[in-house]
Design a protein around this motif. Sequence first.
Motif, short mmCIF file in Angstrom:
data_model
loop_
_atom_site.label_atom_id
_atom_site.label_comp_id
_atom_site.label_asym_id
_atom_site.label_seq_id
_atom_site.Cartn_x
_atom_site.Cartn_y
_atom_site.Cartn_z
N ARG A 433 -4.64 -0.88 -8.34
CA ARG A 433 -5.72 -0.06 -7.78
C ARG A 433 -5.21 1.34 -7.43
O ARG A 433 -5.97 2.31 -7.50
CB ARG A 433 -6.30 -0.75 -6.54
N ALA A 434 -3.92 1.46 -7.06
CA ALA A 434 -3.35 2.77 -6.75
C ALA A 434 -1.91 2.82 -7.27
O ALA A 434 -1.20 1.83 -7.22
CB ALA A 434 -3.39 3.03 -5.24
N THR A 515 7.42 3.18 -3.04
CA THR A 515 6.50 2.07 -2.79
C THR A 515 5.11 2.61 -2.48
O THR A 515 4.96 3.71 -1.92
CB THR A 515 6.97 1.20 -1.61
N ILE A 516 4.11 1.84 -2.82
CA ILE A 516 2.72 2.17 -2.47
C ILE A 516 2.01 0.86 -2.15
O ILE A 516 2.10 -0.11 -2.90
CB ILE A 516 2.02 2.94 -3.62
N ARG A 517 1.37 0.83 -1.02
CA ARG A 517 0.74 -0.41 -0.55
C ARG A 517 -0.60 -0.08 0.09
O ARG A 517 -0.69 0.80 0.97
CB ARG A 517 1.65 -1.10 0.46
N ILE A 518 -1.65 -0.76 -0.34
CA ILE A 518 -2.97 -0.56 0.24
C ILE A 518 -3.08 -1.44 1.49
O ILE A 518 -3.09 -2.66 1.41
CB ILE A 518 -4.09 -0.91 -0.77
N GLU A 519 -3.11 -0.79 2.66
CA GLU A 519 -3.14 -1.50 3.93
C GLU A 519 -4.55 -2.00 4.27
O GLU A 519 -4.71 -3.06 4.87
CB GLU A 519 -2.64 -0.59 5.06
N SER A 520 -5.56 -1.21 3.91
CA SER A 520 -6.94 -1.57 4.22
C SER A 520 -7.84 -1.02 3.12
O SER A 520 -7.65 0.12 2.68
CB SER A 520 -7.36 -0.99 5.58
N TYR A 521 -8.79 -1.83 2.70
CA TYR A 521 -9.68 -1.37 1.61
C TYR A 521 -11.10 -1.82 1.94
O TYR A 521 -11.45 -3.00 1.86
CB TYR A 521 -9.25 -1.96 0.27
N ALA A 529 -0.31 3.10 2.45
CA ALA A 529 1.04 3.46 2.91
C ALA A 529 1.88 3.79 1.68
O ALA A 529 1.97 2.99 0.74
CB ALA A 529 1.66 2.31 3.70
N VAL A 530 2.52 4.99 1.70
CA VAL A 530 3.26 5.46 0.53
C VAL A 530 4.64 5.95 0.95
O VAL A 530 4.78 6.61 1.99
CB VAL A 530 2.51 6.62 -0.18
#
Length: 614
Positions: A433-434, A515-521, A529-530
Amino acid sequence: AAWGSMLPQNSRWFPWAQAERSIWVPNLYAGLIPLCLALASVRVWRGARIDRWVTGVTLVSLLLAFGKFGDFRWIWDAGAFTALDPLEIERGTRLHGDATGLYWLAEETIPGFKQFRYPSKLLVFLSWGLALLAGRGLTRLVDDPSDLRTWRLAGTPLTVILLAPIAAALASTPLRGFIQKNATPTGSYGPFQLDLAMSQLFASLVAGMVIGGLFLLILITVARRAVSLAYVAPCIVGITIIDLIIAHRSICLTAPQAELNAIPAAIENIRLYHQAHHPGELFRVHRTRLYEPMKFFRNSSTDRVAEQVLWERMTAQPKYGVPLGIDYAKTEGTMNLYDIDFFFAPWVVTPHPALRASVNRPLDKVVYYPRVGYDLWNTRYFILPKQSILDDIERGSLTLLTSKRGEPLPVVASWPADEEDCLILENSDAMPRAWIVHEVEILPPIDDLRRAPRTERMERLLYRSLDAGLPLWEGTPFGDYPIDRRAMVETSDPTILTQLQNLRPSLSAPSTSETIRIESYLPDRVEIAVEMVSAGVVVLADAFYPGWQATVNGQPTSILRTNRAMRGIFLPAGKHCVVLEYQPRLFWIGLAISSICLPASLLLLGLPRGTSRQ
């Protein structure tokens, strides 16, 4: 009902069936009695000004509501409106040719009218005009029962209706042959049912005769002053309601609520598979838009509507999956963003010789769904028809069945083609997604709505030298766009241009230390968080749209139009918290206006009213 019904069984017949397909309205019947009363009030040259004005609006609305059929050429030249091949429609050919008559004049003289889709929406004005004319006719009938014009105009259609069942019975054999000749082709409601069409025809004529007889009885009682005139209007309204219920009963679709409560089988299979193979990852689903199992075409059923609901839910049509939290790559609708359509719309290309040799029939064109478009938009699963047909708009799923090298995609679930006709595949090439890119292609913004300025960019972005192991775009001068490390960014902002021009392109794979992490969607808020080793752009596979605001570590930043329709955020090296929120200014402006106007309205309502002077 006189022309039969498409559902739940196919008894539809119509001498101009091909022309009818483009009107998009299953029933134009507004009631026998209102029609008779409206005819009694029609005034073109003489009469009250209000009658002439409403008559004009009604007639113009009728002609415009028929669109390009408003010149009524289809009455004597039905062959001129033979439906075009679906492939031609998808390539932009105007269905049934250019407009004629009044609709053509409106297209040429009214700004923006060519973009007004679905002329049948103008039936709203036609219905309004008929209602006003019918009301005027009822008033005239009650106030002056001796008006011969009213009797003549109202009585002519009544005479036809009363005699129609008799005429149809006398001409039963030739009428049966005529209906069979004009039968609707087999569709999702099964083969044409001749006997059912005949019975529905006679039933509708008898119903019309009864309604007409009751209206005639009302006319006679009014003329003789046999009943109080206060009862006339309620009786006419009551009979009209019954008339409309009978005529429109077949298009009032229902299905048991219990069938809408269970989790669809396709969604349950996808969820179980995803939890086992990609736990916690966001994903989208592509479901072929408008196909149905072939068993519906072969067999007729009195419960076809409920069967369709069951099958559509089982195969996760978008309207059923959205409430269950399923993100779809695209759903069909008139409000689709034009730029997003480019990623998913079927294109038509010349088939590769290997494809021609693989089928036992002539194959001049093949449907090409741009696979890179689905990959870019995080489309992890495909819900497709099990029976694939290369040159069919709905079933031409060749490019969605395999990897670009022709390797079969993992099967999530499958149902036989002669039953539920459904296949669920995992798209192993789907992007997350990102993701992060360190190389950008800076392009000027596109400010107009035409297709041409977008075409070259979209073709470069979506071109892939191999699909299903074949060079379907052979001869196109583009190379495969490296979507995992490069992005198109459209901007003219000097500050952003300076930032982007200082990026250092990387020809290698993304750094493992980033790193890239989707914390809330959520629909209106996304938090990411990147951690960046060097400056770059975070690409979010969500639609670029006015009203979205972004912050990086609490500070406002710009959202970049990326890959033509996605959102991008420029970030320097380091750890960052990116938040995107949907906060359209127009909403707050409207809220402020409403907050002022509502109390003001209540205050005005509470003020004492002045007394009138005698």
